[in-house]
Motif scaffolding. Structure first.
Motif, PDB file in Angstrom:
ATOM      1  N   GLY A  44      45.521  50.127  44.593  1.00 57.11           N
ATOM      2  CA  GLY A  44      46.842  49.541  44.878  1.00 57.11           C
ATOM      3  C   GLY A  44      46.752  48.043  45.084  1.00 57.11           C
ATOM      4  N   GLU A  45      45.697  47.645  45.823  1.00 64.00           N
ATOM      5  CA  GLU A  45      45.513  46.209  46.049  1.00 64.00           C
ATOM      6  C   GLU A  45      45.227  45.489  44.738  1.00 64.00           C
ATOM      7  OE1 GLU A  45      42.740  43.181  48.705  1.00 64.00           O
ATOM      8  OE2 GLU A  45      42.554  45.374  48.932  1.00 64.00           O
TER       9      GLU A  45
ATOM     10  N   LEU B  55      47.387  42.558  43.012  1.00 60.12           N
ATOM     11  CA  LEU B  55      46.829  41.266  42.614  1.00 60.12           C
ATOM     12  C   LEU B  55      47.066  40.984  41.124  1.00 60.12           C
ATOM     13  CD1 LEU B  55      43.440  41.214  44.596  1.00 60.12           C
ATOM     14  CD2 LEU B  55      45.591  40.049  45.148  1.00 60.12           C
ATOM     15  N   GLU B  56      46.928  42.028  40.287  1.00 60.60           N
ATOM     16  CA  GLU B  56      47.150  41.843  38.852  1.00 60.60           C
ATOM     17  C   GLU B  56      48.611  41.525  38.553  1.00 60.60           C
ATOM     18  OE1 GLU B  56      45.569  45.439  37.226  1.00 60.60           O
ATOM     19  OE2 GLU B  56      43.598  44.531  36.850  1.00 60.60           O
TER      20      GLU B  56
ATOM     21  N   SER C   9      43.311  30.642  39.555  1.00 60.47           N
ATOM     22  CA  SER C   9      41.850  30.604  39.629  1.00 60.47           C
ATOM     23  C   SER C   9      41.342  31.362  40.851  1.00 60.47           C
ATOM     24  CB  SER C   9      41.384  29.145  39.656  1.00 60.47           C
ATOM     25  OG  SER C   9      39.982  29.082  39.779  1.00 60.47           O
ATOM     26  N   ASN C  10      41.992  31.096  41.985  1.00 58.47           N
ATOM     27  CA  ASN C  10      41.601  31.816  43.203  1.00 58.47           C
ATOM     28  C   ASN C  10      41.841  33.315  43.051  1.00 58.47           C
ATOM     29  OD1 ASN C  10      40.939  29.387  44.435  1.00 58.47           O
ATOM     30  ND2 ASN C  10      42.985  29.123  45.319  1.00 58.47           N
TER      31      ASN C  10
ATOM     32  N   ALA D  24      38.249  39.640  40.399  1.00 54.81           N
ATOM     33  CA  ALA D  24      36.897  39.933  39.906  1.00 54.81           C
ATOM     34  C   ALA D  24      36.059  40.627  40.989  1.00 54.81           C
ATOM     35  CB  ALA D  24      36.226  38.631  39.458  1.00 54.81           C
ATOM     36  N   VAL D  25      36.152  40.108  42.235  1.00 56.49           N
ATOM     37  CA  VAL D  25      35.402  40.717  43.340  1.00 56.49           C
ATOM     38  C   VAL D  25      35.870  42.141  43.587  1.00 56.49           C
ATOM     39  CG1 VAL D  25      34.966  40.610  45.832  1.00 56.49           C
ATOM     40  CG2 VAL D  25      34.890  38.523  44.438  1.00 56.49           C
ATOM     41  N   LEU D  26      37.196  42.354  43.598  1.00 49.74           N
ATOM     42  CA  LEU D  26      37.761  43.671  43.840  1.00 49.74           C
ATOM     43  C   LEU D  26      37.385  44.638  42.728  1.00 49.74           C
ATOM     44  CD1 LEU D  26      39.506  45.225  45.828  1.00 49.74           C
ATOM     45  CD2 LEU D  26      41.527  44.530  44.531  1.00 49.74           C
ATOM     46  N   LYS D  27      37.436  44.164  41.484  1.00 46.88           N
ATOM     47  CA  LYS D  27      37.069  45.040  40.358  1.00 46.88           C
ATOM     48  C   LYS D  27      35.588  45.405  40.420  1.00 46.88           C
ATOM     49  CE  LYS D  27      40.352  44.434  36.627  1.00 46.88           C
ATOM     50  NZ  LYS D  27      40.509  44.101  35.200  1.00 46.88           N
TER      51      LYS D  27
END
Length: 366
Positions: A48-49, A53-54, A311-312, A318-321
Motif C-alpha cells: 500500500g505504501e 508512493l508510485e 528524485s527523493n 527504490a528502497v521500498l521495492k
C-alpha cells in the motif's frame, strides 16, 4: 533519476528471472512454478505504501507535464505577440504611407502653384508682346497708307492742274462768248452745249483719275495688309514657339525639383518606417522579456522543485521495492524448497507455463 529508477527495477527482474532451486540450486527440478511479481507486491504489507508512493510519483510526472505544457503555451503566446507585432508594424506602415501620399500631394500643389504662375506669366507676356507688335504693324500700315495716299494726292493735284490747264482756255472762251449779248439763241445753245461737253469731259477725266487712284490705293492696301498679316502670323508663331520652349524648360525644372523632393520624401518615409518598426519591436520585446523572464523563472523553479521531489521519491520507492523484493525472494526460496520446484518471478503471465504460486506467496505474506 527516472531512468536510474527503472534501471534498478529491470536489474531486479534480471536477477529474479534466474530459477530458485532446492538445496542450493545445484540440479534443476523437473517442474516449474512462477510468481506474479505485481500481485505479490500488492499483497505485501508495504504494498500500500509502495502504491501510494508510485501514485505520488505519477502525480509529480503529471505536474511536470503541465509545466512543460505551460512552456508550450508560452511559446504560443510569443508567437501571438509576434503576430501582434507584425500587425502593429503593418498599421504603422499604412499610416506612414498615407502621410507620404498627403505630403506628396502638397509637393505637387506647391510645384503647380510655383510653376503654374510662371507659365501664366509667360503666356501673359507673350500676349502683351503680340498686342504690342500688332499695334506696331497697325502704325506701320497707317504710315504706309498715309505715305501712298499723300503721293497719290500729289499726283492727283498735279493731274487736276494739267486737266484744268488743258480745258481752262476753251471753257473760259466759251463762257466769255456766252456773256456776249449779240449771240443768237441758237448760237447760245450751241455754245452752252459745247461748254457742257467740255466740262463733262474734264470732270470725267478727273473721275477716271480718281478711280485709278482708288483702285491703286485699294491694291496697295490689300497687298500691305497681306504682307503685314504674314509678318504678324510669323511673329505669333515665334511667340508660341518661345512660350512652348520656356514652358518645356519650366516643366523640366519642375520634374527635376519634384524628383529631388520625392526622393527626399521617400528616404524620410523609409527612415520613419524603419524607426517605427524598431520602436514597436523593442517595445514588444521588452514586454515579452519582462513577462517571459518572470514566467521562465517560475517555471524553472517549479521544475527544479518537482525534479528534486521526484528524485527523493525515486530513492524511497527504490528502497521500498528492494525491501519488498527481498521478502519475496525469501518466500520464493522457501516455496522452492518445500515444493521442489524451479520458481520464477514474472511481471506478466501471458505466456507462462507451470504452477501459479502467487496465491501461496500471498498466504505466506499474511
Amino acid at each position: 533519476m527516472i531512468k536510474r529508477f527503472f534501471a534498478i527495477g529491470l536489474l531486479f527482474l534480471f536477477f529474479s528471472s534466474f530459477p530458485i532451486l532446492p538445496g542450493g540450486g545445484v540440479a534443476a527440478a523437473e517442474e516449474m512454478g512462477f510468481i506474479n511479481l505485481n500481485q505479490a507486491r500488492d499483497a505485501h504489507p508495504l504494498g500500500g505504501e509502495l502504491e501510494f508512493l508510485e501514485k505520488k510519483y505519477s502525480n509529480y510526472q503529471k505536474t511536470l507535464s503541465n509545466l512543460y505544457q505551460q512552456q508550450s503555451f508560452f511559446a504560443q503566446l510569443i508567437a501571438k505577440h509576434d503576430r501582434q507585432v507584425e500587425k502593429k508594424i503593418e498599421e504603422a506602415r499604412e499610416k506612414i504611407e498615407q502621410e507620404f501620399e498627403e505630403e506628396l500631394q502638397q509637393i505637387n500643389q506647391r510645384l503647380t502653384d510655383k510653376y503654374g504662375t510662371a507659365e501664366l506669366e509667360i503666356e501673359e507676356q507673350a500676349r502683351k508682346n503680340i498686342a504690342e507688335f500688332e499695334r506696331k504693324l497697325q502704325g506701320k500700315y497707317q504710315e504706309k497708307i498715309a505715305e501712298e495716299l499723300g503721293r497719290f494726292n500729289q499726283e492727283y493735284r498735279e493731274f487736276r492742274e494739267e486737266i484744268r490747264d488743258e480745258y481752262s482756255f476753251e471753257i473760259f472762251n466759251l463762257r466769255l462768248q456766252l456773256q456776249m449779248a449779240q449771240l443768237t439763241e441758237e448760237e447760245r445753245k450751241e455754245k452752252e452745249g459745247q461748254l457742257e461737253v467740255l466740262e463733262n469731259k474734264r470732270d470725267e477725266t478727273l473721275r477716271q483719275k480718281e478711280m485709278e487712284i482708288f483702285w491703286a490705293m485699294r491694291t496697295i492696301s490689300l497687298s500691305l495688309q497681306l504682307e503685314l498679316e504674314q509678318e504678324f502670323s510669323s511673329y505669333i508663331a515665334d511667340q508660341e514657339a518661345e512660350v512652348q520652349r520656356q514652358e518645356e524648360n519650366f516643366r523640366a525644372e519642375k520634374e527635376e525639383e519634384k524628383s529631388i523632393l520625392v526622393d527626399e520624401l521617400e528616404k524620410e518615409k523609409e527612415v520613419k518606417i524603419e524607426n517605427r518598426e524598431k520602436e514597436i519591436r523593442e517595445k514588444f520585446r521588452e514586454n515579452i522579456a519582462r513577462s517571459s523572464q518572470k514566467l521562465n523563472e517560475e517555471l524553472i523553479e517549479q521544475v527544479e522543485r518537482i525534479h528534486s521531489k521526484m528524485s527523493n521519491l525515486e530513492g524511497e520507492i527504490a528502497v521500498l521495492k528492494t525491501s519488498i523484493n527481498n521478502d519475496l525472494v525469501d518466500i520464493a526460496e522457501k516455496i522452492s524448497r518445500e515444493k521442489g520446484l524451479k520458481v520464477e518471478m514474472v511481471e506478466t503471465m501471458d505466456y507462462e507455463a507451470g504452477i501459479d504460486l502467487t496465491n501461496r506467496v500471498i498466504e505466506m505474506l499474511e
